[in-house]
Design a protein around this motif. Structure first.
Motif, PDB file in Angstrom:
ATOM      1  N   PRO A 278      39.926  53.106  40.251  1.00  0.00           N
ATOM      2  CA  PRO A 278      39.259  54.346  39.846  1.00  0.00           C
ATOM      3  C   PRO A 278      37.870  54.528  40.457  1.00  0.00           C
ATOM      4  CG  PRO A 278      40.251  53.254  37.964  1.00  0.00           C
ATOM      5  CD  PRO A 278      40.327  52.293  39.104  1.00  0.00           C
ATOM      6  N   TYR A 279      37.261  53.446  40.931  1.00  0.00           N
ATOM      7  CA  TYR A 279      35.899  53.517  41.465  1.00  0.00           C
ATOM      8  C   TYR A 279      35.871  53.522  42.996  1.00  0.00           C
ATOM      9  CZ  TYR A 279      35.081  52.034  36.662  1.00  0.00           C
ATOM     10  OH  TYR A 279      35.095  51.949  35.294  1.00  0.00           O
ATOM     11  N   GLU A 280      37.032  53.420  43.616  1.00  0.00           N
ATOM     12  CA  GLU A 280      37.086  53.214  45.063  1.00  0.00           C
ATOM     13  C   GLU A 280      36.376  54.331  45.831  1.00  0.00           C
ATOM     14  OE1 GLU A 280      40.418  52.218  48.522  1.00  0.00           O
ATOM     15  OE2 GLU A 280      41.054  52.774  46.488  1.00  0.00           O
ATOM     16  N   LYS A 281      36.691  55.569  45.504  1.00  0.00           N
ATOM     17  CA  LYS A 281      36.127  56.687  46.261  1.00  0.00           C
ATOM     18  C   LYS A 281      34.625  56.807  46.045  1.00  0.00           C
ATOM     19  CE  LYS A 281      36.987  61.543  47.357  1.00  0.00           C
ATOM     20  NZ  LYS A 281      37.866  62.727  47.107  1.00  0.00           N
ATOM     21  N   SER A 282      34.180  56.702  44.802  1.00  0.00           N
ATOM     22  CA  SER A 282      32.746  56.844  44.523  1.00  0.00           C
ATOM     23  C   SER A 282      31.952  55.673  45.084  1.00  0.00           C
ATOM     24  CB  SER A 282      32.506  56.991  43.020  1.00  0.00           C
ATOM     25  OG  SER A 282      33.058  55.901  42.305  1.00  0.00           O
ATOM     26  N   PHE A 283      32.550  54.472  45.087  1.00  0.00           N
ATOM     27  CA  PHE A 283      31.862  53.300  45.629  1.00  0.00           C
ATOM     28  C   PHE A 283      31.647  53.456  47.127  1.00  0.00           C
ATOM     29  CE2 PHE A 283      32.067  49.186  47.776  1.00  0.00           C
ATOM     30  CZ  PHE A 283      31.043  48.485  47.139  1.00  0.00           C
ATOM     31  N   HIS A 284      32.702  53.784  47.850  1.00  0.00           N
ATOM     32  CA  HIS A 284      32.593  53.888  49.306  1.00  0.00           C
ATOM     33  C   HIS A 284      31.694  55.051  49.718  1.00  0.00           C
ATOM     34  CE1 HIS A 284      35.206  50.609  50.329  1.00  0.00           C
ATOM     35  NE2 HIS A 284      36.198  51.087  49.589  1.00  0.00           N
ATOM     36  N   ALA A 285      31.532  56.039  48.832  1.00  0.00           N
ATOM     37  CA  ALA A 285      30.618  57.150  49.145  1.00  0.00           C
ATOM     38  C   ALA A 285      29.162  56.691  49.220  1.00  0.00           C
ATOM     39  CB  ALA A 285      30.763  58.247  48.095  1.00  0.00           C
ATOM     40  N   LEU A 286      28.849  55.536  48.623  1.00  0.00           N
ATOM     41  CA  LEU A 286      27.487  55.002  48.662  1.00  0.00           C
ATOM     42  C   LEU A 286      27.239  54.141  49.894  1.00  0.00           C
ATOM     43  CD1 LEU A 286      27.239  53.919  44.909  1.00  0.00           C
ATOM     44  CD2 LEU A 286      26.333  56.006  45.938  1.00  0.00           C
ATOM     45  N   MET A 287      28.292  53.881  50.668  1.00  0.00           N
ATOM     46  CA  MET A 287      28.200  53.003  51.827  1.00  0.00           C
ATOM     47  C   MET A 287      27.929  53.813  53.101  1.00  0.00           C
ATOM     48  SD  MET A 287      28.833  49.992  50.499  1.00  0.00           S
ATOM     49  CE  MET A 287      28.267  50.437  48.837  1.00  0.00           C
ATOM     50  N   GLY A 288      27.337  53.129  54.098  1.00  0.00           N
ATOM     51  CA  GLY A 288      27.162  53.738  55.409  1.00  0.00           C
ATOM     52  C   GLY A 288      28.207  53.277  56.404  1.00  0.00           C
ATOM     53  N   LYS A 289      28.944  52.226  56.059  1.00  0.00           N
ATOM     54  CA  LYS A 289      30.007  51.710  56.908  1.00  0.00           C
ATOM     55  C   LYS A 289      30.992  50.962  56.026  1.00  0.00           C
ATOM     56  CE  LYS A 289      27.059  47.764  58.174  1.00  0.00           C
ATOM     57  NZ  LYS A 289      26.395  47.061  59.286  1.00  0.00           N
ATOM     58  N   PRO A 290      32.167  50.624  56.540  1.00  0.00           N
ATOM     59  CA  PRO A 290      33.181  49.971  55.695  1.00  0.00           C
ATOM     60  C   PRO A 290      32.712  48.622  55.142  1.00  0.00           C
ATOM     61  CG  PRO A 290      34.173  50.820  57.700  1.00  0.00           C
ATOM     62  CD  PRO A 290      32.697  50.953  57.876  1.00  0.00           C
ATOM     63  N   VAL A 291      33.115  48.346  53.921  1.00  0.00           N
ATOM     64  CA  VAL A 291      32.830  47.088  53.240  1.00  0.00           C
ATOM     65  C   VAL A 291      34.151  46.506  52.751  1.00  0.00           C
ATOM     66  CG1 VAL A 291      31.814  46.098  51.141  1.00  0.00           C
ATOM     67  CG2 VAL A 291      30.468  47.648  52.549  1.00  0.00           C
ATOM     68  N   THR A 292      34.332  45.210  52.931  1.00  0.00           N
ATOM     69  CA  THR A 292      35.537  44.539  52.435  1.00  0.00           C
ATOM     70  C   THR A 292      35.425  44.329  50.927  1.00  0.00           C
ATOM     71  OG1 THR A 292      35.886  43.387  54.527  1.00  0.00           O
ATOM     72  CG2 THR A 292      36.945  42.447  52.576  1.00  0.00           C
ATOM     73  N   VAL A 293      36.411  44.805  50.183  1.00  0.00           N
ATOM     74  CA  VAL A 293      36.434  44.645  48.724  1.00  0.00           C
ATOM     75  C   VAL A 293      37.396  43.510  48.375  1.00  0.00           C
ATOM     76  CG1 VAL A 293      36.936  45.729  46.508  1.00  0.00           C
ATOM     77  CG2 VAL A 293      35.899  47.072  48.359  1.00  0.00           C
ATOM     78  N   ILE A 294      36.907  42.533  47.628  1.00  0.00           N
ATOM     79  CA  ILE A 294      37.711  41.398  47.186  1.00  0.00           C
ATOM     80  C   ILE A 294      37.765  41.424  45.662  1.00  0.00           C
ATOM     81  CG2 ILE A 294      37.910  38.880  47.119  1.00  0.00           C
ATOM     82  CD1 ILE A 294      36.452  38.793  49.796  1.00  0.00           C
ATOM     83  N   ASP A 295      38.967  41.481  45.104  1.00  0.00           N
ATOM     84  CA  ASP A 295      39.123  41.550  43.646  1.00  0.00           C
ATOM     85  C   ASP A 295      39.090  40.162  43.022  1.00  0.00           C
ATOM     86  OD1 ASP A 295      39.188  43.990  42.301  1.00  0.00           O
ATOM     87  OD2 ASP A 295      41.137  44.501  43.132  1.00  0.00           O
ATOM     88  N   THR A 296      38.478  40.056  41.853  1.00  0.00           N
ATOM     89  CA  THR A 296      38.485  38.819  41.076  1.00  0.00           C
ATOM     90  C   THR A 296      38.807  39.151  39.624  1.00  0.00           C
ATOM     91  OG1 THR A 296      36.128  38.911  40.527  1.00  0.00           O
ATOM     92  CG2 THR A 296      36.729  37.779  42.567  1.00  0.00           C
ATOM     93  N   TYR A 297      39.153  38.122  38.872  1.00  0.00           N
ATOM     94  CA  TYR A 297      39.565  38.296  37.473  1.00  0.00           C
ATOM     95  C   TYR A 297      38.854  37.227  36.644  1.00  0.00           C
ATOM     96  CZ  TYR A 297      43.052  39.038  33.678  1.00  0.00           C
ATOM     97  OH  TYR A 297      43.703  39.306  32.504  1.00  0.00           O
ATOM     98  N   LEU A 298      37.580  37.504  36.347  1.00  0.00           N
ATOM     99  CA  LEU A 298      36.780  36.628  35.490  1.00  0.00           C
ATOM    100  C   LEU A 298      36.663  37.281  34.127  1.00  0.00           C
ATOM    101  CD1 LEU A 298      34.905  34.173  34.981  1.00  0.00           C
ATOM    102  CD2 LEU A 298      33.020  35.584  35.831  1.00  0.00           C
ATOM    103  N   ALA A 299      37.219  36.629  33.117  1.00  0.00           N
ATOM    104  CA  ALA A 299      37.137  37.109  31.743  1.00  0.00           C
ATOM    105  C   ALA A 299      36.271  36.157  30.935  1.00  0.00           C
ATOM    106  CB  ALA A 299      38.540  37.190  31.135  1.00  0.00           C
ATOM    107  N   SER A 300      35.927  36.552  29.727  1.00  0.00           N
ATOM    108  CA  SER A 300      35.133  35.679  28.858  1.00  0.00           C
ATOM    109  C   SER A 300      35.846  34.364  28.593  1.00  0.00           C
ATOM    110  CB  SER A 300      34.841  36.385  27.527  1.00  0.00           C
ATOM    111  OG  SER A 300      34.098  37.555  27.743  1.00  0.00           O
ATOM    112  N   GLU A 301      37.174  34.389  28.692  1.00  0.00           N
ATOM    113  CA  GLU A 301      37.974  33.198  28.408  1.00  0.00           C
ATOM    114  C   GLU A 301      38.181  32.300  29.631  1.00  0.00           C
ATOM    115  OE1 GLU A 301      38.896  36.396  25.464  1.00  0.00           O
ATOM    116  OE2 GLU A 301      38.778  36.307  27.658  1.00  0.00           O
TER     117      GLU A 301
END
Length: 508
Positions: free
Chosen positions: A257-280
């Motif tokens: 859901p944030y992909e378009k708005s995030f990349h709009a703040l960039m001046g060039k492509p950025v590699t996005v790496i997903d992680t899954y850190l929870a409180s547990e």
């Protein structure tokens, strides 16, 4: 030449050459045995006779048969509350150092989730795995000399009855290795600032002093920080001040859901790496550039089980029915949503973390988060999961050429006593025609979900949409929880909560 970067990259490359492929099924069997062995003399281990489970022919089945499912309230009421009174060896051996505070998406009241030294070590080991996996992304050597902005909750942990308490991102950041501190930004002094707005203001003031190569944090709060830096320095995009920004490590919620708005703040492509850190715990991380799926951390102190995600297995409060069937990693299938169950070195046992996942590659143990058990919308048979809602938002973004960063939904009766889905959507264009958006959203969901389409032909009367400023979602979180850190917006609300939400929107 970036000598230090070349050395670090060389070490990562060598590690990649000499490391063998993990057999995730065998790794999980080993983890379960280790968990049971270490905890067999705890109060919990004796109560559920871990010794007998360890002697069973099929340890995974014996474990599932002997130990019930627990959500947070159930395990806290039965076991973890003893930790607050100073008892030891309750669900994990030894004394406890930390509690992770997590209000998550449910409200002001924080859950207090135990975090053991073993879990801190496991999170650190999973973090090292993530760093080593950068070998697969082929970044240049000078990337490994750049600084890393980790934006989480405050590292100034509070002392409470001899325990230190804070969000898991603050606990993790307060335990970073000494050799990493030179790379870590915003640095210890700024990271300790508890007030989110003050902390981001200090980051904006110091931004020119840093050469940021990577970002890490929850997308919504990373975006707000980046926008603050851009506004403070009157920039067109963040690369004008951080030209070497190459990687963003996302976590906490789905990035889609944030992909378009995030990349709009960039001046060039950025590699996005997903992680899954929870409180547990640190559950999974993306290890390959050719997919955005994440690999379960099967070797680092967490044992995973999976319950097929079907409405008949979910109680009205989002907990699991005790007769819900479970499978281990050896029996999972593609194209099936599962409720994720974990047992950990922090003394969580058959614990319902609240997320649903699906496997994209069984052999590699790669998954995607598909939603939350409490956010599954099944009013009048519509069976909408968060991933279907997220996909619909991306469809709206493309159709209306807008950016949508937040939304929430409630299923309830309208003034005509018919059931509707009421949507509040945070879009950068507040002048969109709400009836046109509602019609497009309805069609997208019909195409994506046959159960929704059937429901719309019967008891679900329609869709109603209100377009609001995305900032309202951030202010709601600030008023009801706290800005920054692990705070997330609830995607699906019950009627009582939704009434409070609508009153908040009306007032503001």
């Amino acid at each position: 030449m970036a000598i230090l970067g070349s050395i670090i990259k060389g070490i990562i490359d060598l590690q990649g050459v000499f490391s063998s492929e993990v057999n995730h099924i065998e790794a999980q069997q080993t983890v379960l045995k280790d968990l049971l062995n270490k905890a067999k003399n705890t109060q919990f281990g004796k109560h559920y006779n871990f010794e007998a489970i360890l002697n069973a022919d099929n340890i995974e089945k014996a474990f599932a048969d002997a130990v019930p499912y627990f959500d947070y309230d159930q395990i806290n009421d039965a076991w973890w509350h003893k930790l607050h009174d100073g008892e030891t060896d309750v669900t994990w051996p030894g004394e406890l150092s930390y509690f992770a505070l997590s209000s998550g998406t449910t409200g002001k009241t924080s859950k207090r989730i135990p975090v053991t030294d073993d879990m801190v070590d496991a999170i650190r080991s999973s973090g090292i795995k993530q760093v080593l996996s950068l070998n697969n992304f082929d970044f240049p050597a000078d990337f490994f000399e750049k600084e890393i902005m980790m934006l989480g909750s405050s590292t100034d942990l509070e002392e409470n009855n001899e325990f230190l308490e804070g969000e898991i991102s603050g606990i993790s950041a307060s335990n970073i290795p000494f050799w990493f501190k030179g790379y870590y930004k915003p640095g210890e002094n700024i990271a300790k600032i508890d007030d989110w707005d003050d902390r981001v203001q200090r980051i904006a003031e110091r931004a020119k002093d840093w050469d940021i190569g990577a970002l890490s944090g929850i997308p919504s709060w990373i975006e707000l920080m980046l926008q603050k830096v851009i506004d403070y320095h009157n920039l067109n995009n963040i690369h004008e001040i951080w030209p070497n920004l190459t990687v963003y490590t996302s976590g906490g919620v789905a990035f889609g859901p944030y992909e378009k708005s995030f990349h709009a703040l960039m001046g060039k492509p950025v590699t996005v790496i997903d992680t899954y850190l929870a409180s547990e715990g640190y559950l999974a991380t993306q290890v390959r550039p050719e997919t955005d799926a994440m690999q379960l951390n099967t070797e680092q102190g967490i044992y995973f089980e999976f319950v097929p995600f079907k409405p008949e297995y979910i109680n009205p409060d989002g907990s699991l029915s005790q007769d819900a069937p479970v499978v281990t990693l050896s029996d999972v299938e593609l194209n099936q949503d599962y409720v994720l169950i974990i047992s950990t070195v922090s003394g969580a046992w058959r614990y319902l973390i609240g997320d649903t996942i699906e496997f994209t590659d069984v052999e590699r143990a790669e998954i995607k988060i598909t939603g939350r058990t409490k956010f599954f919308l099944n009013t009048v048979g519509s069976q909408l999961s968060v991933n279907k809602m997220d996909a619909a938002m991306k469809g709206l973004e493309a159709h209306f050429k807008t950016k949508i960063t937040e939304y929430t939904i409630c299923a309830k009766r309208g003034e005509d006593d018919e059931f509707y889905h009421f949507w509040y959507i945070g879009a950068d264009n507040e002048n969109l025609n709400e009836e046109e958006v509602a019609e497009a959203l309805d069609n997208l969901l019909k195409e994506a979900n046959k159960n929704y389409k059937v429901a719309r032909s019967k008891a679900l009367h329609g869709v109603k949409v209100k377009i609001i400023n995305p900032e309202m979602f951030h202010e709601w979180n600030a008023e009801n929880k706290k800005k920054g850190g692990q705070v997330k917006m609830e995607r699906v609300m019950g009627e009582d909560k939704f009434e409070t939400w609508e009153n908040f929107i009306e007032k503001n």
